[in-house]
Design a protein around this motif. Structure first.
Motif, short mmCIF file in Angstrom:
data_model
loop_
_atom_site.label_atom_id
_atom_site.label_comp_id
_atom_site.label_asym_id
_atom_site.label_seq_id
_atom_site.Cartn_x
_atom_site.Cartn_y
_atom_site.Cartn_z
N GLY A 120 9.32 6.82 -2.84
CA GLY A 120 8.55 6.38 -4.00
C GLY A 120 7.92 7.53 -4.76
N THR A 121 6.87 7.22 -5.48
CA THR A 121 6.15 8.24 -6.26
C THR A 121 5.47 9.25 -5.33
N THR A 122 5.19 8.83 -4.11
CA THR A 122 4.58 9.77 -3.17
C THR A 122 5.45 11.01 -3.01
N SER A 123 6.76 10.82 -3.09
CA SER A 123 7.67 11.97 -2.94
C SER A 123 7.54 12.98 -4.07
N LEU A 124 7.00 12.54 -5.20
CA LEU A 124 6.83 13.46 -6.34
C LEU A 124 5.50 14.20 -6.26
N ALA A 125 4.63 13.73 -5.38
CA ALA A 125 3.24 14.21 -5.39
C ALA A 125 3.11 15.62 -4.82
N THR A 126 1.97 16.21 -5.14
CA THR A 126 1.64 17.52 -4.58
C THR A 126 1.49 17.44 -3.07
N GLY B 168 4.52 16.10 -1.32
CA GLY B 168 4.65 14.66 -1.09
C GLY B 168 5.98 14.31 -0.42
N ALA B 169 7.02 15.06 -0.77
CA ALA B 169 8.33 14.80 -0.16
C ALA B 169 8.30 15.12 1.33
N ILE B 170 7.53 16.15 1.69
CA ILE B 170 7.40 16.51 3.12
C ILE B 170 6.66 15.39 3.86
N VAL B 171 5.62 14.88 3.20
CA VAL B 171 4.87 13.76 3.80
C VAL B 171 5.82 12.61 4.09
N MET B 172 6.60 12.24 3.08
CA MET B 172 7.45 11.05 3.22
C MET B 172 8.60 11.28 4.19
N GLN B 173 9.12 12.48 4.19
CA GLN B 173 10.21 12.78 5.14
C GLN B 173 9.71 12.59 6.58
N ASN B 174 8.51 13.10 6.84
CA ASN B 174 7.98 13.00 8.21
C ASN B 174 7.58 11.58 8.57
N LEU B 175 6.94 10.88 7.63
CA LEU B 175 6.57 9.49 7.93
C LEU B 175 7.83 8.64 8.09
N GLY B 176 8.85 8.95 7.30
CA GLY B 176 10.11 8.20 7.41
C GLY B 176 10.75 8.40 8.78
N GLU B 177 10.74 9.64 9.25
CA GLU B 177 11.34 9.90 10.57
C GLU B 177 10.56 9.18 11.67
N THR B 178 9.24 9.19 11.54
CA THR B 178 8.42 8.50 12.55
C THR B 178 8.73 7.00 12.54
N ALA B 179 8.81 6.43 11.35
CA ALA B 179 9.10 4.99 11.25
C ALA B 179 10.45 4.66 11.88
N LYS B 180 11.44 5.50 11.61
CA LYS B 180 12.77 5.22 12.17
C LYS B 180 12.75 5.34 13.69
N THR C 176 -7.22 11.58 -3.46
CA THR C 176 -7.80 10.26 -3.22
C THR C 176 -6.72 9.19 -3.17
N CYS C 177 -5.71 9.30 -4.05
CA CYS C 177 -4.68 8.24 -4.08
C CYS C 177 -3.90 8.18 -2.77
N ILE C 178 -3.39 9.31 -2.32
CA ILE C 178 -2.58 9.28 -1.10
C ILE C 178 -3.49 9.08 0.12
N GLY C 179 -4.70 9.65 0.03
CA GLY C 179 -5.65 9.42 1.13
C GLY C 179 -5.89 7.93 1.32
N GLU C 180 -6.22 7.24 0.24
CA GLU C 180 -6.55 5.82 0.40
C GLU C 180 -5.29 4.98 0.63
N ALA C 181 -4.16 5.38 0.05
CA ALA C 181 -2.92 4.61 0.26
C ALA C 181 -2.58 4.59 1.75
N THR C 182 -2.66 5.76 2.38
CA THR C 182 -2.30 5.85 3.80
C THR C 182 -3.34 5.12 4.66
N TYR C 183 -4.61 5.28 4.30
CA TYR C 183 -5.67 4.69 5.11
C TYR C 183 -5.68 3.16 4.99
N PHE C 184 -5.66 2.65 3.76
CA PHE C 184 -5.74 1.18 3.61
C PHE C 184 -4.40 0.52 3.96
N GLY C 185 -3.31 1.26 3.89
CA GLY C 185 -2.03 0.74 4.41
C GLY C 185 -2.17 0.44 5.90
#
Ligand code: FAD
Length: 489
Positions: A57-63, A174-186, A465-474
């Motif tokens: 998602g957009t998270t992959s574009l993020a800083t 952000g792409a590094i974040v998502m790559q790692n979270l994706g691997e964990t989920a799988k 704040t966006c990714i912080g709260e997205a991950t936390y409230f998720g």
């Protein structure tokens, strides 16, 4: 609007359920990833229904900034004193319409959330980037990423740097974040259905959300949720009609809205169809950083009357919001030969440089004497390390007295701004979607950019704040949903 009608369906009308899962997660950006991981770790079967052909998602574009504090490992390694209370105080002061309950738990759980992210494979090193920058160009983790040191917030909470960037040089973390979270989920055996656009929610007789409908390559499928559905489908920056209705400044010619094409508000529309309501829809993160170089922070922002209106050491989206609010959106950044530098992001044009302030004043068509008075006044106090009108920190005070004098264009219509939406579904601190009576819609959660929590507008934003709260409230959504009574035997 998103390109498919969004409906609320009755479970009694569905005859061909495709499959059943404890938790259904709509979208796999930061919020969906953390909901899926948390739920799976609690022993639930989880299916992610993702419209894209892959994760991120957009998270992959993020800083890749996360706003975290209260004494994280990285803060401690750098000798930073911080506490959950100071983080709470800062966020309460800095957020326009703060929800104390949410901010309290976000601040209290910040250290444990940081540790959890690390356990899920999100890498943060112990580096600290100390300069003023919108994002550290290095892979160092910590940065001052908000208004902590800027007046008036510096008076309301003990300042601490809380921007934690994932280990990656410059942007793109952000792409590094998502790559790692994706691997964990799988690894946790979270299931994925890609190329699947969710376009309906399904409720039972009691009004509980018990499933969803999605479309994939022209075919329609119905999925049953044993416990709940988490909407984590991102914001609405790319939905021109929604933007025009709620926050038209994002459609202005000078603005480059950022995100992916799937930031089309379908997550918000799903929640609305189920009886939820959206809040802060007119609010956006809109910015135009003029620093680096940080010497420009020593310049002054003036309006069409030659008057200052903000402390220039504010976080960039706060000073950008102040520029936009000026009469006719006109604003200039004035500096002298000692403080001038070309803005690295090239969002503001150099209008010109002049030998005297008087000449500049005439060229910019400012009322005679106004800019001269402003600069004389500013210089007089800057010599003393004071800024009685706008309260810029002494670190950034330096008399502007070395010709030539330059003006950078910061006006809303004439310089370049960028941003994204911040409004979203109204949710509880456990991410339950709330109806018009503020009652939770059982079985329905929302987190990330499709929900409204802490990040509310540019004046009160701090990077991360966006990714912080997205991950936390998720995660909170998943934890709360885990306790629901299953709908299936
Ligand atoms: C350039 C840029 C840089 C940024 N940098 C930062 C930063 O460093 N720190 C920070 O805190 N914030 C940052 N932000 C904001 C932040 O990236 C977003 O707010 C955050 O990533 C949103 O996460 P999310 O999980 O809610 O949504 P997303 O990451 O967008 O994930 C939503 C997912 O849902 C899917 N989806 C959408 N609709 C449907 C549907 N109907 N059915 C199925 N799937 C669907 C999408 O395909 C997507 O994969 C930045 C934003 C931009 C644009």
């Amino acid at each position: 609007m998103s390109n498919t009608a969004i409906d609320l369906l009755n479970a009694a009308d569905i005859t061909d359920w495709h499959s059943e899962h404890d938790l259904l997660v709509v979208g796999f950006g930061a919020a969906g990833a953390c909901a899926a991981i948390e739920s799976s770790q609690a022993g639930n079967s989880v299916l992610v229904v993702e419209r894209g052909s892959g994760i991120g998602g957009t998270t992959s574009l993020a800083t890749g900034h996360f706003y975290l504090g209260g004494g994280t490992r990285v803060q401690l390694a750098n000798g930073i004193e911080d506490s959950a209370d100071e983080m709470f105080n800062y966020l309460m002061a800095n957020t326009p319409n703060p929800d104390a309950e949410k901010i309290r738990c976000y601040a209290d759980d910040s250290v444990s959330h940081f540790n959890w992210l690390v356990e899920q494979g999100v890498p943060f090193n112990d580096g600290f980037y100390r300069k003023k920058h919108y994002e550290q160009p290095t892979d160092e983790c910590l940065i001052w990423s908000g208004n902590e040191k800027a007046w008036p917030y510096s008076q309301q909470a003990k300042p601490a740097p809380r921007g934690h960037k994932v280990e990656h040089p410059g942007s793109g973390g952000g792409a590094i974040v998502m790559q790692n979270l994706g691997e964990t989920a799988k690894r946790l055996k979270v299931k994925f259905q890609f190329d699947a656009q969710v376009n309906g929610l399904i409720k039972n007789k009691a009004g509980r959300i018990v499933g969803l409908r999605y479309k994939s390559f022209g075919d329609t499928y119905y999925l049953r949720a044993n416990k709940a559905v988490v909407i984590a489908a991102g914001g609405f920056s790319m939905n021109q009609a929604m933007v025009e209705e709620h926050c038209p400044q994002l459609n202005a010619e000078s603005v480059w809205p950022q995100g992916t094409p799937y930031d089309d508000g379908s997550g918000i529309q799903l929640g609305l169809a189920a009886g939820g309501q959206a809040i802060h829809m007119s609010q956006v993160f809109l910015t135009s950083p003029f620093y680096p170089p940080e010497s420009l922070v020593k310049g002054i922002l003036v309006n069409q009357y030659g008057q200052r209106f903000i402390n220039e050491d504010s976080y960039h989206s706060r000073s950008a919001a102040a520029c936009i609010e000026q009469p006719n959106g006109i604003a200039y950044l004035i500096c002298d030969n000692a403080t001038f530098g070309r803005p690295e992001l090239k969002l503001q044009e150099l209008i010109d440089a002049w030998d005297t302030v008087e000449e500049m004043e005439q060229a910019l068509a400012l009322p005679t004497g106004t800019l001269q008075d402003t600069i004389n006044d500013y210089n007089q106090y800057a010599e003393l390390g004071k800024d009685p009108t706008q309260h810029k920190h002494a670190d950034w005070l330096q008399p502007l007295n070395q010709p030539p004098f330059a003006a950078l264009e910061c006006s809303f219509q004439k310089s370049n701004y960028t941003g994204f939406t911040l409004g979203g579904l109204q949710v509880s601190k456990d991410a339950e979607v709330l109806d018009h009576h503020l009652q939770a819609i059982t079985g329905l959660y929302a987190a990330g950019a499709c929900a409204s929590n802490i990040a509310q507008d540019g004046t009160g934003y701090s990077s991360g704040t966006c990714i912080g709260e997205a991950t936390y409230f998720g995660r909170r959504a998943a934890k709360h949903a885990h306790q629901l009574t299953p709908t299936l035997p």
